[in-house]
Design an enzyme around this catalytic site. Structure first.
Site, mmCIF file in Angstrom:
data_model
loop_
_atom_site.group_PDB
_atom_site.id
_atom_site.type_symbol
_atom_site.label_atom_id
_atom_site.label_comp_id
_atom_site.label_asym_id
_atom_site.label_seq_id
_atom_site.Cartn_x
_atom_site.Cartn_y
_atom_site.Cartn_z
ATOM 1 N N ASP A 29 0.829 -1.212 0.000
ATOM 2 C CA ASP A 29 0.000 0.000 0.000
ATOM 3 C C ASP A 29 0.864 1.264 0.000
ATOM 4 O OD1 ASP A 29 -2.343 1.410 -0.037
ATOM 5 O OD2 ASP A 29 -2.808 1.142 2.096
ATOM 6 N N ASN A 31 1.245 3.424 -2.984
ATOM 7 C CA ASN A 31 1.764 3.872 -4.291
ATOM 8 C C ASN A 31 1.280 5.278 -4.641
ATOM 9 O OD1 ASN A 31 2.746 1.293 -4.461
ATOM 10 N ND2 ASN A 31 1.343 0.602 -6.076
ATOM 11 N N ARG A 33 0.217 7.731 -2.619
ATOM 12 C CA ARG A 33 0.824 8.780 -1.771
ATOM 13 C C ARG A 33 2.280 9.001 -2.135
ATOM 14 N NH1 ARG A 33 -1.187 5.976 3.454
ATOM 15 N NH2 ARG A 33 -1.815 4.452 1.876
ATOM 16 N N ASN A 77 -11.088 -2.597 -5.332
ATOM 17 C CA ASN A 77 -10.331 -1.638 -6.141
ATOM 18 C C ASN A 77 -11.037 -1.288 -7.466
ATOM 19 O OD1 ASN A 77 -7.083 -2.849 -5.014
ATOM 20 N ND2 ASN A 77 -8.195 -1.040 -4.347
HETATM 21 C C1 IPE Z 1 -5.524 -2.772 -0.241
HETATM 22 O O1 IPE Z 1 -5.143 -1.449 -0.418
HETATM 23 C C2 IPE Z 1 -5.513 -3.482 -1.564
HETATM 24 C C3 IPE Z 1 -4.200 -3.698 -2.160
HETATM 25 C C4 IPE Z 1 -3.061 -3.407 -1.625
HETATM 26 C C5 IPE Z 1 -4.238 -4.316 -3.462
HETATM 27 P P1 IPE Z 1 -6.219 -0.273 -0.574
HETATM 28 O O2 IPE Z 1 -5.448 0.982 -0.685
HETATM 29 O O3 IPE Z 1 -7.162 -0.606 -1.663
HETATM 30 O O4 IPE Z 1 -6.993 -0.390 0.806
HETATM 31 P P2 IPE Z 1 -7.887 0.682 1.579
HETATM 32 O O5 IPE Z 1 -8.890 1.223 0.618
HETATM 33 O O6 IPE Z 1 -6.945 1.757 2.055
HETATM 34 O O7 IPE Z 1 -8.470 -0.082 2.719
HETATM 35 C C1 IPE Z 2 -1.496 0.275 -3.412
HETATM 36 O O1 IPE Z 2 -1.315 1.633 -3.452
HETATM 37 C C2 IPE Z 2 -1.798 -0.299 -4.781
HETATM 38 C C3 IPE Z 2 -3.179 -0.782 -4.931
HETATM 39 C C4 IPE Z 2 -4.100 -0.793 -4.014
HETATM 40 C C5 IPE Z 2 -3.541 -1.290 -6.237
HETATM 41 P P1 IPE Z 2 -2.549 2.650 -3.435
HETATM 42 O O2 IPE Z 2 -2.935 2.924 -4.849
HETATM 43 O O3 IPE Z 2 -3.639 2.160 -2.582
HETATM 44 O O4 IPE Z 2 -1.858 3.923 -2.809
HETATM 45 P P2 IPE Z 2 -2.492 4.949 -1.764
HETATM 46 O O5 IPE Z 2 -3.040 4.151 -0.622
HETATM 47 O O6 IPE Z 2 -3.558 5.713 -2.498
HETATM 48 O O7 IPE Z 2 -1.340 5.804 -1.361
HETATM 49 MG MG MG Z 3 -4.093 2.391 -0.621
#
Ligand code: IPE
Ligand code: IPE
Ligand code: MG
Length: 254
Positions: A29, A31, A33, A77
């Site tokens: 998690d 990416n 930010r 997602n």
């Molecule tokens: C969890 O991350 C899913 C993956 C890492 C693929 P999210 O960024 O989707 O989770 P929430 O929405 O913060 O709970």
């Molecule tokens: C994790 O990074 C990747 C996926 C959930 C696919 P995020 O895309 O959730 O990154 P943040 O949480 O918005 O920073």
């Molecule tokens: Mg995330």
């Protein structure tokens, strides 16, 4: 100890009794930010995230693990903007195309967990190819959780078990935790010993909710694109200092 907990850790004879994880699962998690902090697009963060995933796969093998599960796309997602979803699908496809030959040669078995039924045909074909071309590999297992949700997985497993009962292939009396586990996408993969989540969020976001019932959790503030072997090793060290009790009493395993 309940058989369905499938603990994968066993003290090895030469480890002096120190237990190391066999299966680590990671919620990758942060990416978005990471990209935002640099004035980049979210997709740039996801691209760097793929590099971090490659590092994690290498580090997991160097650290002596046998299984690594990476959460790459959840059933929730799909709520993201269409452009971001398209880019994430593209990155998964690119990862398989670019890395499959190397993973195959290194003896890595690739398994995809999640709902595969509703994937786009091109994604589905690549997923099938990755699994079938590495089926015989035994050195290391890389599980990619893609279109994955723990609740969705449990529901699909329940439906499959009910359907087997209706067909007369399974007796209701024979359904126990261990048997039910075999209907999950993870099949005979041992339960994760350790779940790591990056980016400072402290929740499981529908990840391996059955399998991680007794996992240890390590949360780190590091954003996923900055993840590396050193941070991975530190999380394992933290795991090694924990005492797992499985509902029992400290120091007593019998
Ligand atoms: C969890 O991350 C899913 C993956 C890492 C693929 P999210 O960024 O989707 O989770 P929430 O929405 O913060 O709970
Ligand atoms: C994790 O990074 C990747 C996926 C959930 C696919 P995020 O895309 O959730 O990154 P943040 O949480 O918005 O920073
Ligand atoms: Mg995330």
């Amino acid at each position: 100890m309940n058989a369905a907990q499938k603990p994968s850790t066993d003290p090895t004879p030469d480890s002096g009794g120190v237990v190391s994880p066999v299966h680590v699962a990671i919620i990758m998690d942060g990416n978005g930010r990471w990209a935002k902090a640099r004035g980049l697009r979210r997709t740039d963060g996801h691209r760097e995230g793929v590099e971090a995933a490659r590092r994690a796969v290498e580090a997991a093998q160097d650290l002596g693990l046998k299984y690594l599960t990476l959460y790459s796309f959840s059933t929730e997602n799909w709520r993201r903007p269409a452009g971001e979803i398209r880019d994430l699908m593209g990155l998964l496809k690119q990862f398989i195309v670019d890395d499959l030959p190397r993973l195959k040669k290194e003896g890595v078995r690739v398994r995809i967990i999640g709902d595969k039924v509703n994937l786009a045909p091109d994604v589905s074909a690549l997923v099938q190819r990755a699994e079938s071309e590495t089926r015989e590999n035994q050195k290391f297992v890389l599980q990619i959780a893609f279109n994955y949700g723990g609740r969705d997985e449990i529901l699909r497993a329940a439906k499959a078990a009910i359907s087997a009962i209706q067909d007369g292939d399974l007796q209701l009396e024979d359904v126990n935790e261990s048997l039910f586990s075999s209907y999950l996408d993870t099949g005979d993969t041992p339960d994760p010993d350790l779940v790591i989540r990056t980016s400072g969020e402290k929740r499981i976001s529908n990840f391996l909710i059955w399998q991680a019932a007794y996992a240890e959790y390590v949360f780190t503030d590091v954003l996923w694109p900055d993840f590396n072997a050193e941070i991975f090793a530190k999380a394992i060290e933290e795991f090694n200092n924990r005492e797992r009790r499985y509902g029992g009493v400290a120091g007593k395993t019998g």
